[in-house]
Structures are given as C-alpha cells and as structure tokens.
Design a protein around this motif. Structure first.
Motif, mmCIF file in Angstrom:
data_model
loop_
_atom_site.group_PDB
_atom_site.id
_atom_site.type_symbol
_atom_site.label_atom_id
_atom_site.label_comp_id
_atom_site.label_asym_id
_atom_site.label_seq_id
_atom_site.Cartn_x
_atom_site.Cartn_y
_atom_site.Cartn_z
ATOM 1 N N LEU A 75 0.823 -1.205 0.000
ATOM 2 C CA LEU A 75 0.000 0.000 0.000
ATOM 3 C C LEU A 75 0.860 1.260 0.000
ATOM 4 N N GLY A 76 2.036 1.175 0.610
ATOM 5 C CA GLY A 76 2.939 2.325 0.621
ATOM 6 C C GLY A 76 3.480 2.632 -0.764
ATOM 7 N N ILE A 77 3.798 1.593 -1.514
ATOM 8 C CA ILE A 77 4.267 1.792 -2.893
ATOM 9 C C ILE A 77 3.152 2.394 -3.741
ATOM 10 N N THR A 78 1.918 1.892 -3.541
ATOM 11 C CA THR A 78 0.774 2.462 -4.253
ATOM 12 C C THR A 78 0.630 3.946 -3.949
ATOM 13 N N HIS A 79 0.694 4.276 -2.670
ATOM 14 C CA HIS A 79 0.540 5.680 -2.270
ATOM 15 C C HIS A 79 1.634 6.553 -2.888
ATOM 16 N N THR A 80 2.871 6.074 -2.883
ATOM 17 C CA THR A 80 3.976 6.856 -3.426
ATOM 18 C C THR A 80 3.835 7.049 -4.931
ATOM 19 N N HIS A 88 3.581 14.641 -9.256
ATOM 20 C CA HIS A 88 4.667 15.387 -9.895
ATOM 21 C C HIS A 88 4.428 15.527 -11.391
ATOM 22 N N LEU A 89 4.073 14.423 -12.046
ATOM 23 C CA LEU A 89 3.787 14.482 -13.480
ATOM 24 C C LEU A 89 2.587 15.380 -13.764
ATOM 25 N N ALA A 90 1.557 15.274 -12.927
ATOM 26 C CA ALA A 90 0.354 16.085 -13.140
ATOM 27 C C ALA A 90 0.637 17.574 -12.967
ATOM 28 N N SER A 91 1.519 17.921 -12.033
ATOM 29 C CA SER A 91 1.826 19.341 -11.807
ATOM 30 C C SER A 91 2.487 19.969 -13.023
ATOM 31 N N ILE A 110 -2.858 15.298 -7.135
ATOM 32 C CA ILE A 110 -2.305 16.272 -6.194
ATOM 33 C C ILE A 110 -3.211 16.456 -4.982
ATOM 34 N N GLU A 111 -4.531 16.594 -5.212
ATOM 35 C CA GLU A 111 -5.421 16.899 -4.090
ATOM 36 C C GLU A 111 -5.978 15.647 -3.428
ATOM 37 N N VAL A 112 -6.510 14.692 -4.202
ATOM 38 C CA VAL A 112 -7.073 13.489 -3.594
ATOM 39 C C VAL A 112 -5.972 12.617 -2.993
ATOM 40 N N CYS A 113 -4.915 12.370 -3.772
ATOM 41 C CA CYS A 113 -3.847 11.469 -3.299
ATOM 42 C C CYS A 113 -2.783 12.196 -2.483
ATOM 43 N N GLY A 114 -2.391 13.384 -2.911
ATOM 44 C CA GLY A 114 -1.299 14.095 -2.251
ATOM 45 C C GLY A 114 -1.727 15.032 -1.143
ATOM 46 N N THR A 185 -10.441 21.879 -2.228
ATOM 47 C CA THR A 185 -9.261 21.148 -1.769
ATOM 48 C C THR A 185 -9.565 20.343 -0.507
ATOM 49 N N VAL A 186 -10.269 20.948 0.457
ATOM 50 C CA VAL A 186 -10.610 20.238 1.693
ATOM 51 C C VAL A 186 -11.465 19.016 1.383
ATOM 52 N N CYS A 187 -12.435 19.156 0.480
ATOM 53 C CA CYS A 187 -13.321 18.034 0.137
ATOM 54 C C CYS A 187 -12.552 16.913 -0.560
ATOM 55 N N LEU A 188 -11.704 17.261 -1.512
ATOM 56 C CA LEU A 188 -10.973 16.235 -2.257
ATOM 57 C C LEU A 188 -9.912 15.569 -1.386
ATOM 58 N N ALA A 189 -9.209 16.349 -0.567
ATOM 59 C CA ALA A 189 -8.205 15.762 0.326
ATOM 60 C C ALA A 189 -8.879 14.846 1.349
ATOM 61 N N SER A 190 -10.029 15.263 1.859
ATOM 62 C CA SER A 190 -10.775 14.431 2.813
ATOM 63 C C SER A 190 -11.261 13.156 2.142
ATOM 64 N N LEU A 191 -11.664 13.269 0.878
ATOM 65 C CA LEU A 191 -12.102 12.095 0.132
ATOM 66 C C LEU A 191 -10.986 11.056 0.042
ATOM 67 N N GLY A 192 -9.761 11.509 -0.244
ATOM 68 C CA GLY A 192 -8.635 10.578 -0.321
ATOM 69 C C GLY A 192 -8.354 9.912 1.007
ATOM 70 N N PHE A 193 -8.384 10.690 2.078
ATOM 71 C CA PHE A 193 -8.135 10.134 3.418
ATOM 72 C C PHE A 193 -9.224 9.140 3.803
ATOM 73 N N ILE A 194 -10.478 9.517 3.580
ATOM 74 C CA ILE A 194 -11.597 8.643 3.948
ATOM 75 C C ILE A 194 -11.578 7.351 3.131
#
Length: 343
Positions: A75-80, A88-91, A110-114, A185-194
């Motif tokens: 799961l750590g490799i997936t996250h990275t 990085h590529l998306a930015s 960037i927002e959901v995953c990062g 940003t708060v909604c998408l970042a929370s979505l990734g965490f949840i």
C-alpha cells in the motif's frame, strides 16, 4: 557572504544558442515518439501501483506481523506512485495532451492522493523551484532546511513526520485562498483520506480504528526517507547563484541539477524525472518520465560536447556526503557561485 568563483567558458555560440539547438533536437525526438513513449509507459507504471492494492489488502487480511508489514509495503508503494510520481507528473501537465484531462489528473493526483492544493503546489514547485533552481532565497530547496535538528534526526527521523504534517501544510497553503478553491481542496483531500481509511477498515477488515490509523501512517511513510533525501541530494551542495547574477538557463541547470544513478526501485516509485533523469526533467519539465529517459543520452552527449557538466552520483555517495558535511550543507548559508566567462 563568501563568494565561490568557478572559472569556465560558456558553450560555443553562447548559452542561448545552445539551449535553442538542444530544444530543436529534443522536439525532433518527441515528434518521432509514439503515444506510448510520451504518455503510455508512465500510465502503466501508475496502474501497477493500483494493482498492488489487491495483494496489499489480502496480506493485511492474512494477519500476523509479517502480513501487516508486507501489506503496508504494498500500500505504501501504491501511495507513493500516486501521491508523488502521479502528482509530480500532473503538476507539469505531463500525463495528457488535452487541458481538461490535465486538470482532472491534477485534481486527482495532487489533491485526492497528495492532499495539497493544486494551485499552490504548481506555484511552489513549477514556478518557484523550476523557475529559480538554486537561486538563493527563491528555488534553493530551503523548505527542507531545519538547522535546529542534528544530522541524524534530520536525515533519518524528521522525514517520518510527513504523513502528520502534510494536512497542516495543506491548511497553511489554503489561508488567503478563495473560499471555493479552499472548499474544493478540503473536500478532495478528505475524500482521499476517507477512501484510504474505508479500504483498510471495511475491505481489509481491520477491526480497531487505532490499528487502521497505524497502518495508514506506516504505509504513507514507506518512502518518506528517500523522498526527502532525493529532494536535497540533487540540488543542495551544487553551485548556488544570487538573483542578481544568475547564469543562462542551460548553464544554470547543468551546474545546479544532479541525477541519482543506480536507483532502479526509486526510479520506479518516484519516476525517472525525480531520480535518474533529473537534469533532463529540469531542462524540459513538461516531458513525461519515460520521455526524460528517452532523451537522456541526447542531453548527456550534448552538454558534454558544449563543455558543460552533466552531473551524476549515487544515492549512497550523496548520503555519505550530506552526513559528513551536514553543517556546511544544511545549516550554514551556502556560498554564491560565479561562473566566470559565462555571465
């Protein structure tokens, strides 16, 4: 401030003419490349990360210390792959040709995953770091300097706090932003965490919320140490320039950027552009990781033919250098380099 003078001559015909010549050679190679070379290979790499979700969840379900650690590794490799390589590529808009797809990729990676706002991430990394690489006070990687920490704590302990401090960094970035952007940003970042929590709690079947959070912390920390290391190894310790006397772009990147060689695993999880093809990435930041790898022989040969450095070193060598010279490299103000004959 002490000034370090480095004698040298610019490339024949001038740095601007050389950069134009190199750009023409790279564009010709891009035109002759297939969609797979430009985008497909990197999408396959990102998809392999998603494929690791299944064995990661299965290993966590199996139970035991070994299963838990192996599952967190997957799961750590997936996250990275998603939160670092993908973000990085998306930015840089390097995952697609159309603007709508680029925007969608930025929001997801960037927002959901990062868990970082797209606009500030792009401004900090693309416009500041890439626009002012190794310019003191601008793009000199000063974000990672913590002079109050000892070398051991800075290099081997502090990076493990990244999963905890990232949400606070995100909230700090959102101060002063428009309300709509901040809410997005708060909604998408929370979505990734949840989604991460939900997967461990209900798909992997982990019963204790504390155990779930511990697995999230460990999996998101799998690559924290090398992530911080490569961010400093490839720029700090190389020539630094003042904003008033910066060299031409080609000369600046040739002197201020270094490739890390012999890191196949890091190349995979972070991307060639962040590891073994960092010079190519800084010269042509909109290219995908695979295209940076494709143009690497061309760039290396070209820089050497123009009498410019093409800097490469191993991960182990840079780690020893930073550990032995931590005070000079990370605490004391670096000297300004003047490339005599180039300015």
């Amino acid at each position: 401030m002490e000034k370090e003078r480095t004698a040298g001559k610019g490339p024949p015909g001038g740095p601007e003419a050389a950069m134009s010549e190199l750009s023409c050679l790279v564009r010709a190679q891009i035109r002759s490349s297939s969609w797979w070379d430009r985008y497909g290979a990197d999408w396959l790499g990102l998809c392999t990360g998603l494929a690791l979700l299944l064995p990661g969840v299965w290993l966590l379900q199996a139970g035991g210390v070994l299963g838990a650690l192996s599952g967190c590794l997957c799961l750590g490799i997936t996250h990275t792959l998603l939160a670092v390589k993908g973000a990085h590529l998306a930015s840089h808009g390097a995952l697609a040709q159309s603007q709508p797809w680029r925007k969608l990729c930025s929001l997801f990676f960037i927002e959901v995953c990062g868990m970082l706002p797209v606009e500030r991430g792009v401004a900090t990394h693309v416009k500041l770091h890439h626009g002012h690489t190794n310019i003191l006070g601008l793009g000199d990687s000063s974000t990672w300097r913590m002079p109050f920490l000892s070398r051991f704590l800075y290099l081997f302990i502090a990076p493990l706090s990244l999963p905890i401090i990232t949400p606070f960094v995100c909230l700090g970035y959102l101060r002063g932003e428009r309300l709509t952007l901040a809410l997005r940003t708060v909604c998408l970042a929370s979505l990734g965490f949840i989604a991460h929590y939900w997967m461990l709690r209900w798909v992997a079947g982990l019963q204790s919320p504390i155990y779930v959070l511990a697995c999230m912390f460990v999996s998101r920390n799998i690559c924290s140490l090398p992530l911080i290391h490569i961010n400093i190894f490839q720029h700090i310790g190389l020539p630094m320039f003042s904003p008033e006397s910066r060299p031409p772009r080609l000369v600046q990147m040739a002197h201020a950027v270094l490739n890390l060689s012999g890191c196949s695993i890091l190349d995979w999880v972070f991307g060639h552009g962040l590891v073994s093809c960092h010079v190519e990435h800084h010269l042509f930041p909109s290219l995908s990781d695979n295209m940076c790898r494709q143009i690497k022989p061309l760039v290396s040969t070209f820089l050497k033919s123009k009498g410019l450095p093409y800097q490469e070193d191993s991960y182990g060598s840079r780690l020893r250098l930073f550990y032995d010279n931590y005070d000079d490299l990370m605490i004391h103000a670096p000297p300004i380099t003047e490339l005599v004959g180039v300015q």
